[in-house]
Design a protein around this motif. Sequence first.
Motif, PDB file in Angstrom:
ATOM      1  N   ILE A   1      -2.580  79.413  11.052  1.00 44.55           N
ATOM      2  CA  ILE A   1      -2.221  78.201  10.538  1.00 44.55           C
ATOM      3  C   ILE A   1      -3.521  77.335   9.907  1.00 44.55           C
ATOM      4  O   ILE A   1      -3.343  76.729   8.757  1.00 44.55           O
ATOM      5  N   GLY A   2      -4.495  77.356  10.481  1.00 40.54           N
ATOM      6  CA  GLY A   2      -5.808  76.820   9.944  1.00 40.54           C
ATOM      7  C   GLY A   2      -6.273  77.691   8.619  1.00 40.54           C
ATOM      8  O   GLY A   2      -6.719  77.073   7.544  1.00 40.54           O
ATOM      9  N   LYS A   3      -6.413  78.659   8.820  1.00 41.63           N
ATOM     10  CA  LYS A   3      -6.645  79.601   7.433  1.00 41.63           C
ATOM     11  C   LYS A   3      -5.540  79.263   6.465  1.00 41.63           C
ATOM     12  O   LYS A   3      -5.978  79.221   5.057  1.00 41.63           O
ATOM     13  N   LYS A   4      -4.275  79.275   6.611  1.00 44.81           N
ATOM     14  CA  LYS A   4      -3.458  79.107   5.637  1.00 44.81           C
ATOM     15  C   LYS A   4      -3.737  77.587   4.800  1.00 44.81           C
ATOM     16  O   LYS A   4      -3.729  77.667   3.795  1.00 44.81           O
ATOM     17  N   MET A   5      -4.021  76.638   5.681  1.00 47.42           N
ATOM     18  CA  MET A   5      -4.325  75.241   5.276  1.00 47.42           C
ATOM     19  C   MET A   5      -5.261  75.326   4.309  1.00 47.42           C
ATOM     20  O   MET A   5      -5.365  74.745   3.253  1.00 47.42           O
ATOM     21  N   LEU A   6      -6.290  75.947   4.757  1.00 47.38           N
ATOM     22  CA  LEU A   6      -7.400  75.958   3.778  1.00 47.38           C
ATOM     23  C   LEU A   6      -7.149  76.936   2.481  1.00 47.38           C
ATOM     24  O   LEU A   6      -7.845  76.552   1.705  1.00 47.38           O
ATOM     25  N   GLU A   7      -6.662  77.946   2.556  1.00 45.17           N
ATOM     26  CA  GLU A   7      -6.477  78.779   1.609  1.00 45.17           C
ATOM     27  C   GLU A   7      -5.518  77.927   0.363  1.00 45.17           C
ATOM     28  O   GLU A   7      -5.678  78.059  -0.702  1.00 45.17           O
ATOM     29  N   GLU A   8      -4.632  77.153   1.172  1.00 44.14           N
ATOM     30  CA  GLU A   8      -3.820  76.370   0.501  1.00 44.14           C
ATOM     31  C   GLU A   8      -4.373  75.382  -0.407  1.00 44.14           C
ATOM     32  O   GLU A   8      -3.767  74.973  -1.446  1.00 44.14           O
ATOM     33  N   ALA A   9      -5.478  74.850   0.054  1.00 47.43           N
ATOM     34  CA  ALA A   9      -6.234  73.768  -0.335  1.00 47.43           C
ATOM     35  C   ALA A   9      -7.367  74.374  -1.452  1.00 47.43           C
ATOM     36  O   ALA A   9      -8.196  73.544  -1.764  1.00 47.43           O
TER      37      ALA A   9
END
Length: 316
Positions: A13-21
């Motif tokens: 979830i954290g990885k996805k949030m960072l990549e989407e940013a």
Amino acid sequence: MIKILANDGIDPIGKKMLEEAGFVVDTETVPQDKLAEALLNYDGITVRSATKLRKELIDQVPNIKLIGRGGVGMDNIDVEYARSKGITVVNTPAASSLSVAELVFAHLFTGVRFLQDSNRKMPVEGNTRFNDLKKAYAKGIELRGKTIGIIGFGRIGRETATVALGLGMNVLAYDLFPFEGSLSLSFQGGASVQIPVKTVSLEEVITGSDFISLHTPFADKPILGAEEFAKMKKGVAVVNCSRGGTIDEPALIEALNNGKVAFAGLDVFDNEPTPKAELLQHPKVSLTPHIGASTNEAQERIGAELANLIIDHFNK
């Protein structure tokens, strides 16, 4: 493009949030002795407890702008030195509180019903000495109505107190920073009740508790040693889900052997990852391998909180 090395991993979830940013996130672990070279290609790094970020390494990576610790304790990071170099250092102190508190009670429930020993003996003796084992483990006790002493009354200590209050236990708490207020007990359906709590002296916690749970950072010397064990009630139990080094382990072993301490629950140890064999093999010790924050829910919260902190920092 900002590049982050999540050297001890990060929840998807954290990885996805960072990549989407718009961040690039690498999760392949770099060995400690290769970090100085590898970090020249990154703007930030996140760690748990395995990776060490000491002064010598910090001096070799002037491009690093942020260090993120997934979890509470930052003993593996030279925090003040990093900040003196202009590096932002963040952690996620709230995300794992409930998971750690629940593990405390997993150890307590284990100890009061001798599960740590019965789970060893039942597989090998249960079909030949069933009645003997039944008799041996027949003197368990209940937690309700007993007093738990909590040393360290930050977020995790308060969460532990909240679980204890929900079980009908009495709470004695100590902290370097006195606290007087209330804790909220929430129930299914949205109901809640406020329970007043205030801290007392360390002496009161040590002498007045049936169970003692540690929730403090690493200290220069153990918080619980031979002197403290001598002051405790006979038959007390001790749980440590905070940091290795906060209990004098030889003194604990002596107290277990002479009956002053009925049992111990340990998630952390002096010599991780090679704890003392005498502790690992002791029939009165409930053991886990430093997994206090290792639940799916906690890791999701840690990942999301860490991602938000990183995004906020680089988007300033």
